[in-house]
Design an enzyme around this catalytic site. Structure first.
Site, PDB file in Angstrom:
ATOM      1  NE  ARG A   1      -2.783   0.066   3.695  1.00  0.00           N
ATOM      2  CZ  ARG A   1      -2.866   0.489   4.457  1.00  0.00           C
ATOM      3  NH1 ARG A   1      -2.083   2.010   4.882  1.00  0.00           N
ATOM      4  NH2 ARG A   1      -2.737  -0.016   5.194  1.00  0.00           N
TER       5      ARG A   1
ATOM      6  CE1 TYR B   1     -13.829  15.166 -15.030  1.00  0.00           C
ATOM      7  CE2 TYR B   1     -13.169  15.227 -13.037  1.00  0.00           C
ATOM      8  CZ  TYR B   1     -13.563  15.133 -13.732  1.00  0.00           C
ATOM      9  OH  TYR B   1     -13.568  13.629 -14.579  1.00  0.00           O
TER      10      TYR B   1
ATOM     11  CG  ASP C   1      -6.395  19.003 -13.249  1.00  0.00           C
ATOM     12  OD1 ASP C   1      -6.267  18.774 -15.008  1.00  0.00           O
ATOM     13  OD2 ASP C   1      -7.935  18.922 -13.469  1.00  0.00           O
TER      14      ASP C   1
ATOM     15  CE  LYS D   1     -10.199  11.628 -17.723  1.00  0.00           C
ATOM     16  NZ  LYS D   1      -9.964  12.629 -17.095  1.00  0.00           N
TER      17      LYS D   1
HETATM   18  C1  LIG Z   1     -10.858  13.115 -15.916  1.00  0.00           C
HETATM   19  C2  LIG Z   1     -10.260  14.152 -15.342  1.00  0.00           C
HETATM   20  C3  LIG Z   1      -9.918  13.663 -14.129  1.00  0.00           C
HETATM   21  C4  LIG Z   1     -10.074  13.054 -12.990  1.00  0.00           C
HETATM   22  O1  LIG Z   1      -8.998  11.865 -13.587  1.00  0.00           O
HETATM   23  P1  LIG Z   1     -10.026  10.548 -12.879  1.00  0.00           P
HETATM   24  O2  LIG Z   1      -8.730   9.939 -13.505  1.00  0.00           O
HETATM   25  O3  LIG Z   1     -11.249  10.465 -14.486  1.00  0.00           O
HETATM   26  O4  LIG Z   1     -10.262  10.457 -11.518  1.00  0.00           O
HETATM   27  C5  LIG Z   1      -9.372  15.158 -13.554  1.00  0.00           C
HETATM   28  N1  LIG Z   1      -9.210  16.600 -14.062  1.00  0.00           N
HETATM   29  C6  LIG Z   1      -9.776  16.851 -15.523  1.00  0.00           C
HETATM   30  C7  LIG Z   1      -9.264  17.846 -16.099  1.00  0.00           C
HETATM   31  C8  LIG Z   1      -9.902  15.145 -16.521  1.00  0.00           C
HETATM   32  O5  LIG Z   1     -10.513  15.511 -17.919  1.00  0.00           O
END
Ligand SMILES: *Cc1c(COP(=O)(O)O)cnc(C)c1O
Length: 394
Positions: A63, A116, A187, A212
């Site tokens: 973990r 987001y 982000d 992504k």
């Molecule tokens: C998809 C996304 C997230 C969240 O990511 P997950 O891996 O789906 O939890 C955060 N910020 C942006 C801009 C995103 O497109």
């Protein structure tokens, strides 16, 4: 675990960071280390493995760290010039872990209105701890300082916003924040380390959904938080306390994704720019929201701070085309599949209306937007797909 790379070029680093084949019988990629427990022959070494407060130098419990998560963390930190990085089991958990690590009751948070939606939902939930949360216009720039209060703890950015594509003036915002010792988090999922290096523009913490572009094949969930030296101890400690542990398969896939990230993003960029320029010429389209277009309102900021643009963009239709057949148009798309997320090899499309939750001063076009992820299909096929769907609007 990784060896230093004799190059400052990002493409070269992406290929080699986090790999040490001689430690794994010469095979290029690390194996997937599945395991809860790492054992030692004597108690002294076992105890030493616990002496590291951040539990990363010697694996003792899966973990805390695995060779896979550690290799990926070191690679990401190196790529963006961080002090260190922390992996979590999704992009959203990277965001929530980083924010949780830094706030306490009575703090005031400033969150970009363009973030987001799940980030916004989480920040709203912090109000139950008497944490004050305000949303600011992402185009505020140095005007952010007019919103500072004595208890402002952090400013959260997302640039561009992943539905509406405002580019934030990072140097102006980080300068104002540094003067007041206010932390900045971004982000950086849209740009990836290939197209934006936020820590070099003064941001304290850069967060990615590896789900992504980094993993890049729509088959994995993971997040990473790249920290400076001031914030790393707090964030690593919070992640350990929350029990954040991405699976070894996902960390393996994220590290593997780095190997081709530069070429994939170059291809997404080439395709998306051509597609955006084509969209701009269509009579059905009122506005294309893609920062690499010179017509985009924040093009000058994008050009100054980013070294490229990825494959996600949105557009607004002309009012006379907003007919009841909008949904039929979306459903008619064949290559653009309808689905959330983005950053894989495939093209995707959604309809979205962020004005349902955004402040009127920052987003209110009076109509929904269409968001597209431009995948790696042939670009002429993608144009043809949208063209034939557009005919339903007439
Ligand atoms: C998809 C996304 C997230 C969240 O990511 P997950 O891996 O789906 O939890 C955060 N910020 C942006 C801009 C995103 O497109």
């Amino acid at each position: 675990m990784s060896k230093s790379i004799p190059s400052d070029h990002l493409e070269t680093q992406l290929v080699h960071l986090g790999n040490d084949p001689q430690k794994q019988y010469g095979f290029i990629s690390p194996p997937i280390y599945r395991g809860s427990t790492a054992v030692y022959e004597d108690l002294k070494t076992l105890k030493e493995s616990f002496d590291d407060p951040y539990k990363k130098s010697l694996p003792n419990y899966g973990r805390f760290v695995t060779p896979n998560s550690r290799a990926f963390e070191e690679a990401m930190s190196e790529l963006e010039g961080g002090h260190d990085a922390v992996t979590t089991n999704s992009g959203l958990s990277a965001i929530t872990t980083a924010i949780m690590a830094l706030v306490k009751t009575g703090d005031h948070l400033l969150i970009a209105d363009s973030v987001y939606w799940p980030t916004r939902d989480f920040c709203n939930s912090l109000r139950r701890f008497q944490i004050e949360v305000d949303y600011y216009n992402p185009r505020i720039g140095s005007g952010i300082q007019t919103l500072f209060r004595p208890n402002t703890r952090l400013v959260y950015l997302e640039s561009p916003g992943s539905l509406t594509f405002e580019i934030q003036d990072l140097p102006a915002i980080t300068k104002a924040c540094q003067q007041q010792k206010i932390l900045t988090l971004i982000d950086n999922t849209w740009a990836t380390p290939v197209f934006l290096q936020p820590l070099k523009l003064g941001v304290d913490i850069s967060i990615h959904s590896c789900t992504k572009y980094i993993a890049g094949h729509s088959d994995s969930f993971m997040g990473v938080i790249i920290c400076n030296s001031e914030t790393y101890p707090m964030i690593r400690t919070q992640a350990l306390q929350l029990g954040q542990c991405p699976s070894p398969e996902d960390t393996f896939l994220a590290l593997r994704g780095l190997r081709t990230l530069a070429v994939r993003l170059q291809a997404h960029q080439n395709q998306a720019l051509l597609f955006a320029q084509w969209l701009e010429e269509r009579e059905e389209v009122a506005e294309v929201l893609y920062p690499a277009l010179s017509s985009h309102r924040d093009y000058h900021l994008w050009k100054r701070d980013f070294s490229g643009a990825s494959g996600l963009l949105s557009f607004l239709l002309q009012p006379q085309y907003l007919t009841s057949s909008l949904e039929a148009m979306m459903n008619r798309l064949r290559l653009f599949q309808k689905g959330y997320s983005w950053g894989g090899f495939e093209s995707l499309a959604i309809l979205s209306d962020p004005s349902a939750y955004r402040q009127k001063n920052s987003w209110d076009p009076g109509r929904p937007l269409v968001r597209l992820h431009i995948g790696l299909e042939n670009i002429e096929d993608l144009k043809k797909d949208l063209s034939q769907a557009f005919t339903l609007l007439k």
